[in-house]
Design a protein around this motif. Structure first.
Motif, PDB file in Angstrom:
ATOM      1  N   GLY A 150       0.808  -1.208   0.000  1.00 52.43           N
ATOM      2  CA  GLY A 150       0.000   0.000   0.000  1.00 52.43           C
ATOM      3  C   GLY A 150       0.838   1.253   0.000  1.00 52.43           C
ATOM      4  O   GLY A 150       2.027   1.225   0.266  1.00 52.43           O
ATOM      5  N   ASN A 151       0.199   2.391  -0.285  1.00 54.68           N
ATOM      6  CA  ASN A 151       0.969   3.614  -0.443  1.00 54.68           C
ATOM      7  C   ASN A 151       1.468   4.167   0.879  1.00 54.68           C
ATOM      8  O   ASN A 151       2.137   5.182   0.900  1.00 54.68           O
ATOM      9  CB  ASN A 151       0.145   4.670  -1.195  1.00 54.68           C
ATOM     10  N   ASN A 152       1.168   3.527   1.993  1.00 55.28           N
ATOM     11  CA  ASN A 152       1.750   3.907   3.267  1.00 55.28           C
ATOM     12  C   ASN A 152       2.681   2.829   3.790  1.00 55.28           C
ATOM     13  O   ASN A 152       2.929   2.736   4.981  1.00 55.28           O
ATOM     14  CB  ASN A 152       0.650   4.185   4.295  1.00 55.28           C
ATOM     15  N   ALA A 169       5.959   5.984  -4.279  1.00 56.66           N
ATOM     16  CA  ALA A 169       5.475   7.015  -5.203  1.00 56.66           C
ATOM     17  C   ALA A 169       3.973   6.984  -5.425  1.00 56.66           C
ATOM     18  O   ALA A 169       3.427   7.892  -6.053  1.00 56.66           O
ATOM     19  CB  ALA A 169       6.183   6.871  -6.554  1.00 56.66           C
ATOM     20  N   SER A 170       3.290   5.982  -4.919  1.00 52.03           N
ATOM     21  CA  SER A 170       1.874   5.813  -5.249  1.00 52.03           C
ATOM     22  C   SER A 170       0.980   6.906  -4.676  1.00 52.03           C
ATOM     23  O   SER A 170      -0.176   7.029  -5.079  1.00 52.03           O
ATOM     24  CB  SER A 170       1.380   4.446  -4.778  1.00 52.03           C
ATOM     25  N   TYR A 171       1.509   7.717  -3.739  1.00 51.64           N
ATOM     26  CA  TYR A 171       0.700   8.825  -3.229  1.00 51.64           C
ATOM     27  C   TYR A 171       0.366   9.823  -4.332  1.00 51.64           C
ATOM     28  O   TYR A 171      -0.577  10.612  -4.202  1.00 51.64           O
ATOM     29  CB  TYR A 171       1.430   9.536  -2.080  1.00 51.64           C
ATOM     30  N   SER A 218      -5.655   6.958  -8.235  1.00 53.48           N
ATOM     31  CA  SER A 218      -6.403   5.704  -8.366  1.00 53.48           C
ATOM     32  C   SER A 218      -6.107   4.739  -7.229  1.00 53.48           C
ATOM     33  O   SER A 218      -6.845   3.775  -7.014  1.00 53.48           O
ATOM     34  CB  SER A 218      -6.089   5.031  -9.706  1.00 53.48           C
ATOM     35  N   TRP A 219      -5.014   4.996  -6.488  1.00 55.20           N
ATOM     36  CA  TRP A 219      -4.664   4.127  -5.364  1.00 55.20           C
ATOM     37  C   TRP A 219      -5.060   4.719  -4.018  1.00 55.20           C
ATOM     38  O   TRP A 219      -4.786   4.108  -2.981  1.00 55.20           O
ATOM     39  CB  TRP A 219      -3.163   3.836  -5.369  1.00 55.20           C
ATOM     40  N   CYS A 226       1.178   5.227 -11.506  1.00 56.75           N
ATOM     41  CA  CYS A 226       1.803   6.352 -12.205  1.00 56.75           C
ATOM     42  C   CYS A 226       2.449   7.301 -11.202  1.00 56.75           C
ATOM     43  O   CYS A 226       2.049   7.371 -10.040  1.00 56.75           O
ATOM     44  CB  CYS A 226       0.788   7.088 -13.073  1.00 56.75           C
ATOM     45  N   TRP A 227       3.484   7.986 -11.663  1.00 53.93           N
ATOM     46  CA  TRP A 227       4.135   9.004 -10.853  1.00 53.93           C
ATOM     47  C   TRP A 227       4.523  10.168 -11.754  1.00 53.93           C
ATOM     48  O   TRP A 227       4.545  10.050 -12.979  1.00 53.93           O
ATOM     49  CB  TRP A 227       5.356   8.442 -10.124  1.00 53.93           C
TER      50      TRP A 227
END
Length: 285
Positions: A6-8, A182-184, A188-189, A210-211
């Motif tokens: 996950g983005n965290n 980078a997903s932050y 879409s995430w 994407c970033w």
């Protein structure tokens, strides 16, 4: 086995018969959390780094472990987090200052995990809580370090042991690391966890992320820092990181400099798929 990132910095494994051991490492102020269903042996392992992801993370972990049976007996193991705030530093500050700024990272995370476990309806049995003071050692100058940075659980028995997974992190490690950090930037995430491993097909399916060019700018700036500067800039616990922490970051930055456009990594937004070979290695499909 089911793996999510996950983005965290959260990921989990739902361990079935394909793997003898699953686990997580590289935890300093983070916490490795294991939840195992005593009846069917399904095991979920998560690496949590923020109180903000605990509610979502636990719900995602329990989705397959509980299987709609709230009477399931669930074993819980926690390893990680340490006393990352110096007691002497706390004594020199006012209570309001210490409450607001000096809790550190480990304590709020551990407190949130226990709070959430207590408020859920499932039946949890905490078997291991090697966290905070129990997971802290100090050098001659009083600097604190975690005793253990990782754990592994034997899926057949539920036994938990300290572990390090150097050289055994499965395919596409650098892309997976970049995707987490980078997903932050990818809306879409938002609020979602990243499915990575497909139990049904025994494949790693690393979904697109994407970033922006900002990641390349960060990389170009940070790559010129010294190792000590990187630790101070990029780590929540600079003195406690493992020996490969800086090297892993440098590898991520070099990749982002070489492939600044995310579409080069995920053409047409397609996942990067890896399947197991007959000798146990992974190959790109």
């Amino acid at each position: 086995m089911f793996k999510m990132e996950g983005n965290n910095g959260f990921f989990s494994f739902e361990a079935l018969v394909l793997f003898s051991f699953v686990g997580t490492d590289e935890a300093t102020t983070c916490v490795g959390l294991v939840i195992r269903n005593r009846k069917n042996g399904i095991t979920s392992v998560a690496h949590m780094d923020s109180p903000d992801i605990v509610d979502i993370g636990l719900s995602q972990m329990l989705l397959l472990v509980v299987d709609h049976n709230l009477d399931a007996e669930l074993e819980v193991h926690l390893v990680g987090g340490f006393e990352d705030v110096s007691p002497n530093f706390l004594k020199s500050c006012t209570r309001s200052e210490s409450d607001a700024k000096l809790e550190g990272y480990s304590y709020p995370l551990c407190a949130k995990i226990f709070e959430t476990l207590c408020t859920r309806q499932e039946k949890f049995h905490i078997q291991t809580a090697f966290i905070l003071g129990h997971n802290t050692r100090r050098d001659s100058e009083g600097n604190a370090f975690p005793i253990f940075n990782g754990l592994a659980v034997e899926t057949s028995t539920g036994s938990v042991i300290p572990a390090c997974f150097d050289g055994a992190r499965c395919p596409d490690e650098i892309v997976r690391r970049i995707r987490v950090t980078a997903s932050y930037e990818d809306s879409s995430w938002n609020g979602k966890l990243m499915d990575t491993y497909d139990t049904r097909t025994d494949q790693f399916r690393i979904a697109s992320c994407c970033w922006t060019s900002q990641q390349r700018r960060f990389a170009l700036t940070l790559r010129h820092l010294t190792d000590s500067e990187i630790l101070l800039t990029c780590s929540t616990s600079p003195s406690a990181e493992g020996p490969d922490f800086v090297d892993n970051l440098r590898r991520q930055w070099e990749y982002l400099i070489k492939y600044p456009d995310w579409i080069e990594t995920f053409p047409l937004k397609q996942p990067r798929v890896f399947e197991r070979t007959s000798d146990g290695e992974w190959k790109r499909c």
